[in-house]
Write a protein that holds these residues in place. Structure first.
Motif, short mmCIF file in Angstrom:
data_model
loop_
_atom_site.label_atom_id
_atom_site.label_comp_id
_atom_site.label_asym_id
_atom_site.label_seq_id
_atom_site.Cartn_x
_atom_site.Cartn_y
_atom_site.Cartn_z
N THR A 23 -18.60 -29.03 -23.61
CA THR A 23 -19.26 -28.12 -22.70
C THR A 23 -19.17 -28.66 -21.29
OG1 THR A 23 -20.78 -27.47 -24.44
CG2 THR A 23 -21.44 -26.96 -22.19
N TYR A 48 -20.48 -16.43 -19.75
CA TYR A 48 -19.93 -17.62 -20.39
C TYR A 48 -18.43 -17.40 -20.55
CZ TYR A 48 -19.19 -20.94 -24.31
OH TYR A 48 -18.75 -21.95 -25.14
N ASP A 50 -15.05 -19.03 -22.55
CA ASP A 50 -14.69 -19.99 -23.59
C ASP A 50 -13.35 -20.64 -23.29
OD1 ASP A 50 -12.71 -18.19 -24.32
OD2 ASP A 50 -13.54 -17.74 -26.30
N HIS A 51 -12.86 -21.48 -24.22
CA HIS A 51 -11.64 -22.24 -23.95
C HIS A 51 -10.38 -21.40 -24.06
CE1 HIS A 51 -11.92 -22.32 -28.32
NE2 HIS A 51 -10.66 -22.70 -28.38
N ARG A 61 -22.41 -18.73 -27.01
CA ARG A 61 -21.15 -18.21 -27.54
C ARG A 61 -20.68 -17.05 -26.67
NH1 ARG A 61 -20.10 -19.63 -32.87
NH2 ARG A 61 -21.75 -20.82 -33.88
N PRO A 62 -19.35 -16.85 -26.59
CA PRO A 62 -18.84 -15.78 -25.73
C PRO A 62 -18.90 -14.42 -26.40
CG PRO A 62 -17.02 -16.93 -26.74
CD PRO A 62 -18.28 -17.63 -27.19
N CYS A 107 -19.52 -22.55 -18.81
CA CYS A 107 -18.22 -22.54 -19.48
C CYS A 107 -18.15 -23.61 -20.56
CB CYS A 107 -17.09 -22.71 -18.47
SG CYS A 107 -17.44 -23.89 -17.15
N GLU A 108 -17.29 -23.34 -21.53
CA GLU A 108 -17.09 -24.29 -22.62
C GLU A 108 -16.37 -25.54 -22.13
OE1 GLU A 108 -14.89 -24.37 -26.96
OE2 GLU A 108 -15.36 -22.46 -26.02
#
Length: 216
Positions: A23, A48, A50-51, A61-62, A107-108
């Motif tokens: 994270t 958010y 994610d990757h 979670r996205p 963001c992740e």
């Protein structure tokens, strides 16, 4: 994907197994409501990324994913800056302002995720990020690709306002990894990259910037 020469290197194997768990900033458990109005005529929203570069609601979670409207994504990411608003700075380290609307982002890994290498043409090649196509793209600099052994991920320069370093999405990183060369006796990380008939030494100059942005 280009043909992979030889056996998969340890860095590529780590990339294949990486669950995408790091994270960018902590601060879970903050209290907020989507669309809240902390002051007159002001709204706040929380997101958010994610990757894989997918954008969703601001939880851990996205999901649910936001509509992939290019116009919204271009507006959102072109205005993204470090969050120095005095609100949610630890939990949402980036902020995109649109008039009196505050869009907070966590963001992740990194806020910029490169998803596509745009088609070659007479102009220099560019890396596009976060679904914005040509409108969200930076010049591709193969010598400045940074493979990180600790998490098996690949990074590339990003706009300074968004931290200066972006993550390369896994599928694209696999393709680019076929161009890496490794020094004899040093199979963990590549030392050079071949691109369009030229051989570049990897500068690794992004490493200090990336490590400086990583929370303890």
């Amino acid at each position: 994907m280009w043909a992979m020469s030889g056996a998969l290197r340890p860095w590529v194997l780590i990339l294949a197994r990486s669950p995408g768990a790091r994270t960018y900033a902590g601060g879970g458990g903050v209290s907020y409501t989507q669309g809240q109005s902390p002051e007159p005529r002001t709204r706040e929203y929380f997101y958010y990324v994610d990757h894989q570069g997918q954008v969703g609601g601001g939880g851990s979670r996205p999901f649910p994913l936001l509509p992939t409207d290019p116009q919204f994504l271009v507006m959102f990411f072109s205005r993204l800056r470090p969050n120095r608003s005095g609100r949610y700075e630890a939990s949402f380290p980036f902020l995109s302002l649109c008039g009196r609307e505050r869009n907070f982002l966590r963001c992740e890994d990194r806020p910029v995720v490169f998803t596509h290498l745009l088609a070659a043409g007479p102009a220099p090649q560019r890396l596009s990020y976060c679904g914005g196509g040509e409108a969200l793209a930076v010049p591709f600099e193969p010598a400045r690709l940074l493979p990180l052994a600790t998490n098996g991920r690949l990074y590339h320069p990003a706009p300074e306002r968004a931290g200066g370093v972006g993550l390369v999405r896994s599928a694209l990183a696999f393709e680019l990894s076929a161009c890496f060369e490794y020094a004899p006796g040093a199979p963990e990380l590549p030392s050079h990259v071949r691109w369009q008939g030229r051989r570049f030494a990897l500068t690794m100059d992004l490493a200090p910037l990336l490590l400086a942005a990583t929370p303890p």
